[in-house]
Design a protein around this motif. Structure first.
Motif, mmCIF file in Angstrom:
data_model
loop_
_atom_site.group_PDB
_atom_site.id
_atom_site.type_symbol
_atom_site.label_atom_id
_atom_site.label_comp_id
_atom_site.label_asym_id
_atom_site.label_seq_id
_atom_site.Cartn_x
_atom_site.Cartn_y
_atom_site.Cartn_z
ATOM 1 N N MET A 10 -2.539 11.063 -5.203
ATOM 2 C CA MET A 10 -2.931 12.294 -4.524
ATOM 3 C C MET A 10 -4.447 12.421 -4.432
ATOM 4 O O MET A 10 -4.974 12.959 -3.459
ATOM 5 C CB MET A 10 -2.348 13.502 -5.269
ATOM 6 N N ALA A 11 -5.164 11.906 -5.448
ATOM 7 C CA ALA A 11 -6.627 11.952 -5.402
ATOM 8 C C ALA A 11 -7.169 11.113 -4.255
ATOM 9 O O ALA A 11 -8.215 11.437 -3.672
ATOM 10 C CB ALA A 11 -7.196 11.460 -6.733
ATOM 11 N N GLY A 12 -6.489 10.033 -3.915
ATOM 12 C CA GLY A 12 -6.916 9.241 -2.769
ATOM 13 C C GLY A 12 -6.414 9.775 -1.446
ATOM 14 O O GLY A 12 -7.075 9.604 -0.410
ATOM 15 N N ALA A 13 -5.239 10.425 -1.454
ATOM 16 C CA ALA A 13 -4.673 10.946 -0.204
ATOM 17 C C ALA A 13 -5.374 12.216 0.261
ATOM 18 O O ALA A 13 -5.433 12.484 1.468
ATOM 19 C CB ALA A 13 -3.178 11.210 -0.376
ATOM 20 N N GLY A 14 -5.914 13.018 -0.675
ATOM 21 C CA GLY A 14 -6.552 14.279 -0.306
ATOM 22 C C GLY A 14 -7.734 14.121 0.631
ATOM 23 O O GLY A 14 -7.795 14.779 1.685
ATOM 24 N N PRO A 15 -8.729 13.266 0.302
ATOM 25 C CA PRO A 15 -9.852 13.096 1.233
ATOM 26 C C PRO A 15 -9.433 12.587 2.597
ATOM 27 O O PRO A 15 -10.013 12.995 3.617
ATOM 28 C CB PRO A 15 -10.739 12.077 0.504
ATOM 29 N N ARG A 16 -8.457 11.700 2.647
ATOM 30 C CA ARG A 16 -7.993 11.202 3.944
ATOM 31 C C ARG A 16 -7.321 12.311 4.749
ATOM 32 O O ARG A 16 -7.482 12.390 5.975
ATOM 33 C CB ARG A 16 -7.037 10.033 3.733
ATOM 34 N N ALA A 17 -6.545 13.153 4.078
ATOM 35 C CA ALA A 17 -5.933 14.284 4.775
ATOM 36 C C ALA A 17 -6.996 15.240 5.300
ATOM 37 O O ALA A 17 -6.883 15.767 6.420
ATOM 38 C CB ALA A 17 -4.975 15.016 3.830
ATOM 39 N N TRP A 18 -8.052 15.448 4.510
ATOM 40 C CA TRP A 18 -9.118 16.344 4.966
ATOM 41 C C TRP A 18 -9.855 15.760 6.158
ATOM 42 O O TRP A 18 -10.213 16.490 7.091
ATOM 43 C CB TRP A 18 -10.073 16.613 3.818
ATOM 44 N N ARG A 19 -10.115 14.454 6.146
ATOM 45 C CA ARG A 19 -10.772 13.829 7.289
ATOM 46 C C ARG A 19 -9.902 13.923 8.536
ATOM 47 O O ARG A 19 -10.402 14.126 9.651
ATOM 48 C CB ARG A 19 -11.106 12.369 6.970
ATOM 49 N N THR A 20 -8.588 13.772 8.370
ATOM 50 C CA THR A 20 -7.679 13.915 9.514
ATOM 51 C C THR A 20 -7.721 15.324 10.080
ATOM 52 O O THR A 20 -7.788 15.530 11.298
ATOM 53 C CB THR A 20 -6.250 13.554 9.089
ATOM 54 N N LEU A 21 -7.682 16.329 9.186
ATOM 55 C CA LEU A 21 -7.729 17.718 9.644
ATOM 56 C C LEU A 21 -9.053 18.030 10.327
ATOM 57 O O LEU A 21 -9.090 18.703 11.374
ATOM 58 C CB LEU A 21 -7.512 18.656 8.454
ATOM 59 N N VAL B 126 1.526 10.537 3.830
ATOM 60 C CA VAL B 126 2.675 9.669 3.552
ATOM 61 C C VAL B 126 2.303 8.201 3.736
ATOM 62 O O VAL B 126 2.663 7.337 2.928
ATOM 63 C CB VAL B 126 3.865 10.066 4.456
ATOM 64 N N GLY B 127 1.556 7.890 4.792
ATOM 65 C CA GLY B 127 1.142 6.509 5.002
ATOM 66 C C GLY B 127 0.261 5.989 3.883
ATOM 67 O O GLY B 127 0.421 4.848 3.422
ATOM 68 N N TYR B 128 -0.676 6.824 3.412
ATOM 69 C CA TYR B 128 -1.542 6.372 2.327
ATOM 70 C C TYR B 128 -0.756 6.200 1.026
ATOM 71 O O TYR B 128 -0.953 5.228 0.295
ATOM 72 C CB TYR B 128 -2.680 7.363 2.113
ATOM 73 N N LEU B 129 0.120 7.147 0.705
ATOM 74 C CA LEU B 129 0.888 7.035 -0.538
ATOM 75 C C LEU B 129 1.795 5.811 -0.528
ATOM 76 O O LEU B 129 2.000 5.165 -1.568
ATOM 77 C CB LEU B 129 1.717 8.304 -0.759
ATOM 78 N N ARG B 130 2.344 5.457 0.632
ATOM 79 C CA ARG B 130 3.163 4.249 0.708
ATOM 80 C C ARG B 130 2.315 3.007 0.428
ATOM 81 O O ARG B 130 2.712 2.127 -0.344
ATOM 82 C CB ARG B 130 3.822 4.152 2.083
ATOM 83 N N SER B 131 1.141 2.935 1.038
ATOM 84 C CA SER B 131 0.265 1.790 0.800
ATOM 85 C C SER B 131 -0.217 1.749 -0.646
ATOM 86 O O SER B 131 -0.283 0.679 -1.259
ATOM 87 C CB SER B 131 -0.946 1.857 1.747
ATOM 88 N N TRP B 132 -0.522 2.901 -1.198
ATOM 89 C CA TRP B 132 -0.998 2.948 -2.585
ATOM 90 C C TRP B 132 0.080 2.504 -3.563
ATOM 91 O O TRP B 132 -0.194 1.787 -4.534
ATOM 92 C CB TRP B 132 -1.453 4.362 -2.916
ATOM 93 N N SER B 133 1.330 2.917 -3.344
ATOM 94 C CA SER B 133 2.417 2.495 -4.239
ATOM 95 C C SER B 133 2.651 0.991 -4.158
ATOM 96 O O SER B 133 2.908 0.330 -5.170
ATOM 97 C CB SER B 133 3.700 3.254 -3.892
ATOM 98 N N GLN B 134 2.535 0.415 -2.954
ATOM 99 C CA GLN B 134 2.679 -1.040 -2.830
ATOM 100 C C GLN B 134 1.559 -1.771 -3.549
ATOM 101 O O GLN B 134 1.788 -2.769 -4.247
ATOM 102 C CB GLN B 134 2.711 -1.420 -1.352
ATOM 103 N N GLU B 135 0.330 -1.281 -3.431
ATOM 104 C CA GLU B 135 -0.785 -1.906 -4.119
ATOM 105 C C GLU B 135 -0.633 -1.788 -5.633
ATOM 106 O O GLU B 135 -0.943 -2.719 -6.389
ATOM 107 C CB GLU B 135 -2.090 -1.278 -3.662
ATOM 108 N N ALA B 136 -0.156 -0.622 -6.108
ATOM 109 C CA ALA B 136 0.033 -0.445 -7.544
ATOM 110 C C ALA B 136 1.106 -1.383 -8.085
ATOM 111 O O ALA B 136 0.969 -1.955 -9.170
ATOM 112 C CB ALA B 136 0.398 1.015 -7.845
ATOM 113 N N SER B 137 2.191 -1.583 -7.328
ATOM 114 C CA SER B 137 3.232 -2.509 -7.776
ATOM 115 C C SER B 137 2.733 -3.949 -7.784
ATOM 116 O O SER B 137 3.090 -4.737 -8.655
ATOM 117 C CB SER B 137 4.454 -2.383 -6.864
ATOM 118 N N LEU B 138 1.854 -4.318 -6.825
ATOM 119 C CA LEU B 138 1.286 -5.669 -6.830
ATOM 120 C C LEU B 138 0.355 -5.871 -8.020
ATOM 121 O O LEU B 138 0.295 -6.963 -8.599
ATOM 122 C CB LEU B 138 0.520 -5.913 -5.528
ATOM 123 N N ARG B 139 -0.368 -4.827 -8.415
ATOM 124 C CA ARG B 139 -1.244 -4.973 -9.568
ATOM 125 C C ARG B 139 -0.450 -5.141 -10.861
ATOM 126 O O ARG B 139 -0.841 -5.890 -11.756
ATOM 127 C CB ARG B 139 -2.139 -3.727 -9.704
#
Length: 461
Positions: A280-291, A423-436
């Motif tokens: 959520m800390a990474g998704a918040g700034p992206r959501a704000w930039r979109t808005l 939603v798009g960012y959280l999906r990418s973040w979860s995939q990156e976390a599982s790869l790590r």
């Protein structure tokens, strides 16, 4: 002859020993039957169920204990054990049931949330309006701070300038309407007479009696609904009070979001569970930039629409061209529906004031500008960051208008755009976390993972 008796004696002695052995076995069997001995347990038969001892069996009349239930015979059919109910349910049905009750829980939570929002609708819409205004004004605050202006002074200057501009726009619209209302009413009357003559001479074969019947029906409808119109006017006072309250709440919220938006976002993150907090800390700034991109792009597109359509109706001689342009600018914040309503309003004013030909020309101008806006301006100005499929836009606007009227229609599209980004960012973040977290096999090369940006760029930062 002397050897025969000796042989017979040995046979008799053997028979006597056999008889003694038989007597001993008979006596041992009798002792076992009387409980003095222990018979070996019989071997269990294959595929048979062991007999359970009788718990409530009564003793025999002679005092001997009751006999146990005998085991079933070997020819009894085998009884297959019953599986557990969970195992007996098919896998597809189990998955559908699991997903079904979870969807029911989510639907119930969403229903409760909508009920809560509807009960405090004024506060929710005031805060959403403050978010949209903050997204429009926050880049100005950031630019002033980069030039060395303190946070408080930059916030005050930006907020005052923004509110003054919006107030001047509203005052200008009201002033133009009041100045032109008498002229407009005369032009409307002349336009109605012209339209009446055109209908009488048109190929539609409209007669004088039909036009008089329509006018009489309109007068009767207005007279019959006088009480409703009066009550609506009285309710309008309540609406004005609520609107003023919402405006004050929006202004107050905008000031705090501009001044202290970053700390408000950091406090909001503390309400998120620890496991989901990095995402959520990474998704918040992206959501704000979109808005921010959506609001800025919508303002630019609406301004272009208002200028070009306003110039078109001004040169065609339609009265109140400037107020109509302002209405076109405001209605442009409602996707799809706003453009249709504002264009139809301009066409109707042109029809009742200048005639059919001018109305057709205004319609052509409106359609041309809206086509240029939809196919050139919006993709170029808004960009791919806030691009939403037209079907999603239509469904979102329809749902928002059904739930909360005009306010819901205004909020629907930015809400869908922000949700799509999160939603798009959280999906990418979860995939990156599982790869790590997944171990790299021996001899394999680890796939490089793009680093997640730090939580920066929130409101007011």
């Amino acid at each position: 002859m002397s050897r025969v008796p000796g042989w017979l004696g040995r046979v008799g002695a053997g028979i006597s020993k056999v008889g003694e052995r038989l007597d001993e076995r008979r006596a041992e069997a009798e002792r076992n039957e009387d409980g003095h001995g222990h018979l070996p347990p019989p071997a269990p038969a294959a595929h048979s169920v062991p007999a359970a001892p009788a718990k409530d069996a009564e003793p025999a009349p002679d005092g001997t204990p009751a006999e146990q239930v005998p085991a079933p015979p070997t020819y009894a059919p085998a009884i297959a054990p019953r599986p557990e109910p969970v195992v007996a349910v098919p896998w597809g049905l189990r998955v559908a049931a699991e997903a079904g009750w979870r969807l029911l829980v989510l639907a119930g939570a969403l229903w409760v949330l909508m009920k809560v929002i509807s009960s405090v609708q004024l506060v929710v819409f005031a805060f959403i309006a403050a978010l949209l205004i903050t997204a429009l004004l926050q880049p100005t605050v950031a630019r002033l701070r980069r030039h060395g202006v303190p946070r408080g002074l930059a916030t005050a200057l930006t907020a005052i300038l923004g509110f003054v501009i919006m107030g001047l726009v509203g005052w200008f619209v009201v002033w133009q309407v009041q100045e032109n209302i008498d002229t407009l009413s005369d032009q409307v009357q002349d336009g109605i007479d012209e339209l009446r003559k055109w209908l009488l001479n048109s190929p539609f074969h409209v007669t004088e009696d039909q036009i008089n019947d329509i006018a009489k029906s309109l007068r009767d409808a207005i007279g019959a609904n006088t009480d409703s119109i009066t009550s609506a006017g009285l309710e309008g006072v309540t609406v004005i009070v609520e609107a003023m309250t919402g405006i004050l709440l929006a202004m107050f919220s905008t000031l705090f979001l501009l001044y202290d938006g970053k700390r408000i976002w950091e406090w909001t993150l503390k309400l998120v569970p620890a496991q989901a907090r990095p995402g959520m800390a990474g998704a918040g700034p992206r959501a704000w930039r979109t808005l921010t991109a959506y609001v800025r792009g919508t303002v630019i597109v609406a301004l272009i629409d208002a200028i070009f359509i306003g110039l078109g109706i001004f040169f065609l001689g339609v009265p109140m061209a400037v107020p109509l342009a302002v209405f076109i600018f405001l209605f442009a914040f409602i996707p799809l529906v706003g453009a249709v309503v504002s264009g139809a309003l301009a066409v109707v004013v042109a029809l009742v004031t200048q005639g059919v030909f001018t109305a057709v020309m205004v319609l052509a101008v409106v359609l041309a500008v809206q086509q240029i806006e939809g196919h050139i301006l919006q993709p170029f100005i808004l960009g791919r960051a806030v691009r939403v499929h037209p079907l999603a836009v239509v469904l979102a606007v329809a749902t928002g208008s059904m739930v909360s009227g005009i306010g819901g229609a205004v909020v629907a599209v930015p809400l869908v755009a922000v949700t799509n980004t999160v939603v798009g960012y959280l999906r990418s973040w979860s995939q990156e976390a599982s790869l790590r977290q997944s171990p790299v096999p021996h001899g394999a090369t680890a796939t490089p993972v793009a680093p997640v940006d730090p939580p920066s760029g929130s409101a007011g930062s």
